[in-house]
Design a protein around this motif. Structure first.
Motif, mmCIF file in Angstrom:
data_model
loop_
_atom_site.group_PDB
_atom_site.id
_atom_site.type_symbol
_atom_site.label_atom_id
_atom_site.label_comp_id
_atom_site.label_asym_id
_atom_site.label_seq_id
_atom_site.Cartn_x
_atom_site.Cartn_y
_atom_site.Cartn_z
ATOM 1 N N LEU A 184 5.635 -2.647 6.091
ATOM 2 C CA LEU A 184 6.227 -1.471 6.723
ATOM 3 C C LEU A 184 5.102 -0.655 7.358
ATOM 4 C CD1 LEU A 184 9.101 -0.037 6.902
ATOM 5 C CD2 LEU A 184 8.058 1.641 5.404
ATOM 6 N N GLU A 219 1.153 -5.306 0.640
ATOM 7 C CA GLU A 219 1.425 -3.900 0.341
ATOM 8 C C GLU A 219 1.127 -3.612 -1.124
ATOM 9 O OE1 GLU A 219 3.953 -1.420 2.433
ATOM 10 O OE2 GLU A 219 5.234 -3.025 3.136
ATOM 11 N N SER A 247 3.431 2.179 7.891
ATOM 12 C CA SER A 247 3.447 3.491 7.228
ATOM 13 C C SER A 247 2.923 4.594 8.139
ATOM 14 C CB SER A 247 2.590 3.411 5.959
ATOM 15 O OG SER A 247 2.112 4.680 5.586
ATOM 16 N N ARG A 254 8.074 -9.590 -1.599
ATOM 17 C CA ARG A 254 8.904 -8.479 -1.147
ATOM 18 C C ARG A 254 9.627 -8.849 0.145
ATOM 19 N NH1 ARG A 254 9.085 -3.609 1.831
ATOM 20 N NH2 ARG A 254 7.767 -4.585 3.381
ATOM 21 N N GLY A 311 1.771 6.612 1.198
ATOM 22 C CA GLY A 311 3.158 6.733 1.642
ATOM 23 C C GLY A 311 3.589 8.185 1.565
ATOM 24 N N THR A 312 4.738 8.473 2.147
ATOM 25 C CA THR A 312 5.224 9.853 2.218
ATOM 26 C C THR A 312 5.362 10.510 0.844
ATOM 27 O OG1 THR A 312 6.389 9.387 4.257
ATOM 28 C CG2 THR A 312 7.214 11.236 2.959
ATOM 29 N N LYS A 349 12.760 -0.774 7.569
ATOM 30 C CA LYS A 349 13.006 -0.003 6.344
ATOM 31 C C LYS A 349 14.471 -0.182 5.952
ATOM 32 C CE LYS A 349 11.396 4.322 4.258
ATOM 33 N NZ LYS A 349 10.674 3.755 3.127
ATOM 34 N N ARG A 368 10.913 4.714 14.054
ATOM 35 C CA ARG A 368 10.961 3.591 13.100
ATOM 36 C C ARG A 368 12.407 3.279 12.718
ATOM 37 N NH1 ARG A 368 7.206 4.070 7.910
ATOM 38 N NH2 ARG A 368 8.884 5.435 7.209
ATOM 39 N N HIS A 406 5.571 0.137 -3.095
ATOM 40 C CA HIS A 406 6.299 0.603 -1.911
ATOM 41 C C HIS A 406 5.396 1.506 -1.091
ATOM 42 C CE1 HIS A 406 9.616 -0.086 -4.943
ATOM 43 N NE2 HIS A 406 9.665 -1.083 -4.093
#
Ligand code: PLP
Ligand code: COI
Length: 340
Positions: free
Chosen positions: A243, A219, A245, A173, A282-283, A183, A80, A222
């Motif tokens: 993004l 989304e 993910s 966004r 998300g992470t 990103k 990515r 974030h």
């Protein structure tokens, strides 16, 4: 080093021992260097601070149940970052260099990898930015790639806490054919007014709609959005504004393995009324369950939680993914890489 209170870490910057750095110059990447400085010496005309040539990534390493340190799906982050670099015309970091830097920085900061059982992890932040000087708007000829790390807090011991969101129609966004799928720092700067508005109105986060028609969910703050109904996991299809993910990608695989159907398609705002569960992924938080979504335009409230608890599928998906990451569950999809 002060003792780290592993059980009470948040998600914030903490200085660790070392970061690793590499410079792209004269058309090639140089040697990987180790630094103990938290600072960079930057040219005042560097393209990153004028024209936004900047990208970052976020991934995590864990001390697993067997005591070994493992990192989750790092190749996906490397790919990515490569895609992002090309998207804003920066020198991409070869996957092999990303790997070398990643393994090195984790090994150098081993003592900051939280122990198994605390729920905490080592958050890894790779950054790539234009360091070459240009005043005309054009790509730099020099770039710097850095990876630094810090321990971050737990998936909550009391389980995962559902939050309220509202549908934001005042800000976008990402533009329809813009940089949303990269990103890049600029996307986050673009989101700050919307996040501030959400907080002012009393919501933890917000739903960004597609910028073109304002009809579909893009989304959730974030993070990627998913909804669940009729044993189906539904998430917006890959697009130029979302993004892609890695957490979502992983949840899709887990969902299928648990017997859920998966649909990747547009989610019209009206469909929010039909989901029995919803979440942001998300992470950083893995899954943040959505408690309610408020649509201020129509004064509608969509509710997804009983007694403030995440729904059964959300809980299963979360437990399975976090279980794999911490080594409580077998790594059946081959997502974990041991740092030897
Ligand atoms: N969407 C946005 C805008 C993000 O910043 C993130 C965080 O990285 C995600 C989605 C989730 O992506 P991932 O699961 O790869 O962390
Ligand atoms: C995530 O990891 O889920 C994020 O949203 C990253 C954020 C801290 C920029």
């Amino acid at each position: 080093m002060k003792n780290i209170d592993w059980d009470n870490l948040g998600f914030g910057y903490i200085k660790t021992d070392y970061n690793v750095r590499c410079v792209y110059k004269d058309g090639k990447w140089g040697e990987l260097e180790v630094s103990d400085s938290e600072y960079i010496n930057l040219h005042i005309a560097a393209t990153s601070i004028h024209y936004g040539q900047e990208a970052f990534e976020g991934l995590k390493a864990y001390t697993c149940k067997d005591g070994k340190i493992r990192v989750f799906r790092w190749e996906e982050n490397a790919k990515r970052m490569y895609y992002t670099a090309e998207g804003i015309r920066m020198a991409p970091v070869p996957v092999e260099l990303f790997k070398e830097a990643l393994f090195k920085v984790i090994k150098l900061n081993k003592r900051f990898v939280p122990p198994y059982g605390t729920g905490a992890s080592l958050y890894i932040r790779p950054i790539l930015f234009g360091t070459g000087a240009e005043i005309g708007v054009k790509p730099a000829k020099e770039y710097t790639f850095i990876i630094f790390v810090m321990p971050v807090g737990s998936y909550s011991k009391d389980g995962i806490k559902p939050i309220d969101n509202y549908i934001c129609r005042d800000f976008d966004r990402a533009a329809p054919l813009g940089t949303g799928s990269f990103k890049v720092g600029g996307n986050y700067a673009a989101s700050l007014r919307a996040m501030e508005q959400a907080k002012k109105l009393g919501y933890s986060s917000l739903i960004f709609l597609d910028a073109k028609e304002k009809k579909y969910v893009d989304e959730c703050g974030h993070a990627n959005f998913f909804g669940i109904k009729n044993d189906t996991y539904i998430t917006p299809k890959t697009s130029k504004t979302i993004l892609n993910s890695i957490t979502n990608m992983s949840l899709v695989t887990i969902a299928e393995s648990l017997g859920l159907k998966v649909e990747r398609r547009n989610i019209p705002v009206e469909e929010l009324s039909t989901f029995t569960e919803a979440g942001a992924c998300g992470t950083a938080a893995v899954i943040t369950p959505v408690k309610r979504i408020i649509d201020p335009e129509t004064n509608t409230v969509y509710e997804y939680c009983e007694d403030d608890k995440p729904g059964p599928w959300t809980t299963k998906l979360y437990n399975k993914l976090v279980g794999i990451q911490h080594g409580d569950e077998p790594d059946e999809f081959g997502w974990m890489t041991t740092i030897e």
